[in-house]
Write an enzyme that holds these catalytic residues in place. Structure first.
Site, PDB file in Angstrom:
ATOM      1  N   GLU A 226       2.257   1.832  -3.425  1.00 36.55           N
ATOM      2  CA  GLU A 226       1.188   2.357  -4.296  1.00 36.55           C
ATOM      3  C   GLU A 226       1.050   3.867  -4.120  1.00 36.55           C
ATOM      4  O   GLU A 226       0.863   4.611  -5.091  1.00 36.55           O
ATOM      5  CB  GLU A 226      -0.126   1.647  -3.977  1.00 36.55           C
ATOM      6  CG  GLU A 226      -1.328   2.151  -4.765  1.00 36.55           C
ATOM      7  CD  GLU A 226      -2.524   2.424  -3.879  1.00 36.55           C
ATOM      8  OE1 GLU A 226      -3.048   3.565  -3.927  1.00 36.55           O
ATOM      9  OE2 GLU A 226      -2.932   1.515  -3.134  1.00 36.55           O
ATOM     10  N   HIS A 227       1.159   4.346  -2.887  1.00 40.34           N
ATOM     11  CA  HIS A 227       1.098   5.789  -2.643  1.00 40.34           C
ATOM     12  C   HIS A 227       2.326   6.501  -3.204  1.00 40.34           C
ATOM     13  O   HIS A 227       2.216   7.561  -3.825  1.00 40.34           O
ATOM     14  CB  HIS A 227       1.003   6.052  -1.132  1.00 40.34           C
ATOM     15  CG  HIS A 227      -0.377   5.959  -0.570  1.00 40.34           C
ATOM     16  ND1 HIS A 227      -0.958   6.956   0.174  1.00 40.34           N
ATOM     17  CD2 HIS A 227      -1.307   4.981  -0.653  1.00 40.34           C
ATOM     18  CE1 HIS A 227      -2.172   6.602   0.548  1.00 40.34           C
ATOM     19  NE2 HIS A 227      -2.409   5.390   0.058  1.00 40.34           N
TER      20      HIS A 227
ATOM     21  N   HIS B  57       0.825  -1.203   0.000  1.00 42.58           N
ATOM     22  CA  HIS B  57       0.000   0.000   0.000  1.00 42.58           C
ATOM     23  C   HIS B  57       0.865   1.262   0.000  1.00 42.58           C
ATOM     24  O   HIS B  57       0.561   2.242  -0.699  1.00 42.58           O
ATOM     25  CB  HIS B  57      -0.917  -0.044   1.225  1.00 42.58           C
ATOM     26  CG  HIS B  57      -1.768   1.156   1.415  1.00 42.58           C
ATOM     27  ND1 HIS B  57      -1.506   2.109   2.378  1.00 42.58           N
ATOM     28  CD2 HIS B  57      -2.886   1.575   0.775  1.00 42.58           C
ATOM     29  CE1 HIS B  57      -2.426   3.054   2.320  1.00 42.58           C
ATOM     30  NE2 HIS B  57      -3.279   2.759   1.365  1.00 42.58           N
TER      31      HIS B  57
ATOM     32  N   GLU C 285      -4.905   7.868   7.026  1.00 38.87           N
ATOM     33  CA  GLU C 285      -5.804   6.894   6.395  1.00 38.87           C
ATOM     34  C   GLU C 285      -6.136   5.760   7.364  1.00 38.87           C
ATOM     35  O   GLU C 285      -7.289   5.321   7.464  1.00 38.87           O
ATOM     36  CB  GLU C 285      -5.150   6.338   5.131  1.00 38.87           C
ATOM     37  CG  GLU C 285      -6.040   5.395   4.339  1.00 38.87           C
ATOM     38  CD  GLU C 285      -5.385   4.913   3.055  1.00 38.87           C
ATOM     39  OE1 GLU C 285      -6.017   4.094   2.356  1.00 38.87           O
ATOM     40  OE2 GLU C 285      -4.256   5.344   2.746  1.00 38.87           O
TER      41      GLU C 285
END
Length: 419
Positions: A49-50, A46, A127
């Site tokens: 991906e950011h 994740h 998040e």
């Protein structure tokens, strides 16, 4: 019809020509997600991906990346899942070269600027906090914890604040180098572009991709957890609940029958759960069910949010519908569910993004692609007997798991899944 090309590097390109479309979508699927991570690596997929959105060689900051696509009316996004990571861009068909240039540069030559990495770490902290604060998100995370305990499938895909804090540039780049390899990538293209030109352009764009062509493995899941109920007690007006049980893997031939069963039970306002729990009893604003198919396991789950005074009545109503599905589903319900499923497929086929995801995800995760005609035929072949037999096989109280977030005491709900 789709066409598959395997480049000399091992990278797979799968395409579907849609001559009537005015758009083209490029989906880049990577065969890595949260279940491939160790505890210390939790959140790495994740985080990467950011980070690729933070800047690349040709587009050295996030605004240049986003404005390149948004400036021509396109869509650029990504998503990390348990077993895959997806990056995609949808643009007008005349902007295919631009979309490919942006996506490939992000993935082949990301910068991982240290200052940006620390900023993005803070974004991910927020998040994670947002998911924990939101009861409808938190209940899903809690369900995963008790459905897949002590396993990467049971973790938040984003990781924890502690694990994310330990992911530095070196660890992220090493993880990316191990998994973002040609043989572990599928590039899917759908829209108004022909296969030959798409394959040539993609081959050139991803020519700089390195790494060893070794497909990484993950820890298999072995079912077993004595904890049936998970509670996150907090002040709120409602209790968010999710009831789930282990399901089947994505290669099980019965998955289409399972999907039809899900449609009958909790997909839409005409479903059994909606009609009974909301319309007849007035216990919840919405109630819905869903399926998840993974490599070696799966899940069937139901979600609702209710007044604390109605918790027991709601759970009992859901259990009643699950039990009833074993023997009372009608031929009329079966036909309606099939037509609903097929109708949605036909409508979605007009969207290049849907088509690219359809062919790309199947090629990556299944190593084979069922066409829409194949799936329509499989749906039509689902029998009433098969659907009710699946309900009998999977809807058993000892296998059920219940997650509750809100003003609830665990001791008061221990008996909900007994008997």
């Amino acid at each position: 019809m789709y066409e598959l090309s395997i480049l000399p590097s091992g990278l797979r390109v799968i395409s579907h020509h849609m001559p009537a479309s005015r758009s083209v979508t490029i989906c880049v699927y990577i065969g890595v997600g949260s279940r491939y991570e160790t505890d210390c690596e939790a959140g790495a997929s994740h985080f990467i991906e950011h980070m690729v959105f933070r800047g690349s060689k040709k587009y050295p900051d996030s605004q240049l990346i986003s404005s390149a696509i948004e400036g021509v009316g396109g869509i650029l996004n990504a998503a990390t899942d348990r077993e895959s990571t997806l990056y995609y861009a949808k643009v007008g068909s005349d902007k295919f070269a631009l979309a490919l240039d942006v996506l490939s540069d992000m993935l082949v030559t990301p910068l991982f600027n240290p200052e940006d990495l620390e900023k993005e770490r803070k974004v991910i902290y927020e998040e994670i906090s947002m998911s924990l604060d939101n009861p409808s998100h938190r209940v899903g995370l809690l369900l995963d914890e008790i459905l897949w305990p002590n396993h990467p499938l049971g973790r938040d895909i984003a990781g924890t604040r502690q694990s994310v804090a330990g992911l530095d540039k070196q660890k992220l780049q090493a993880f990316m180098h191990s998994h973002y390899t040609p043989a572990n990538i599928v590039v899917a293209v759908a829209g108004d572009i022909k296969r030959k030109s798409a394959v040539a352009a993609i081959s050139q764009a991803f020519s700089g991709l390195g790494g060893k062509n070794e497909i990484q493995s993950f820890a298999p899941y072995h079912y077993g957890n004595p904890c049936q109920i998970g509670v996150d007690k907090r002040d709120a007006e409602q209790i968010n609940l999710m009831l789930a049980m282990p399901g089947m893997n994505r290669l099980d031939d019965r998955r289409y029958a399972f999907s039809i069963l899900n449609t009958i039970l909790g997909d839409g306002m005409s479903s059994r759960l909606f009609a009974h729990v909301r319309d007849n009893l007035g216990l919840a604003y919405s109630v819905q069910s869903g399926t998840e198919f993974l490599h070696d396991t799966g899940a069937f789950s139901i979600y609702a949010a209710v007044d604390p005074a109605n918790l027991t009545a709601c759970v009992e109503a859901i259990l009643t519908e699950l039990e009833s599905a074993k023997t009372t589903i009608t031929a009329e319900e079966l036909t309606k569910a099939k037509e609903m499923s097929k109708g949605r497929i036909h409508l979605a086929m007009e969207d290049s993004r849907y088509m690219a995801k359809w062919i790309g995800s199947q090629e990556l995760l299944c190593r084979r692609v069922n066409t829409h005609e194949d799936v329509i035929r499989l749906i039509d072949g689902v029998s009433l007997k098969a659907v009710m037999e699946l309900a009998g096989e999977y809807f058993r109280k000892p296998e059920m798991r219940l997650a509750l977030v809100g003003p609830v005491d665990k001791e008061a709900v221990e008996g909900l899944l007994k008997g």
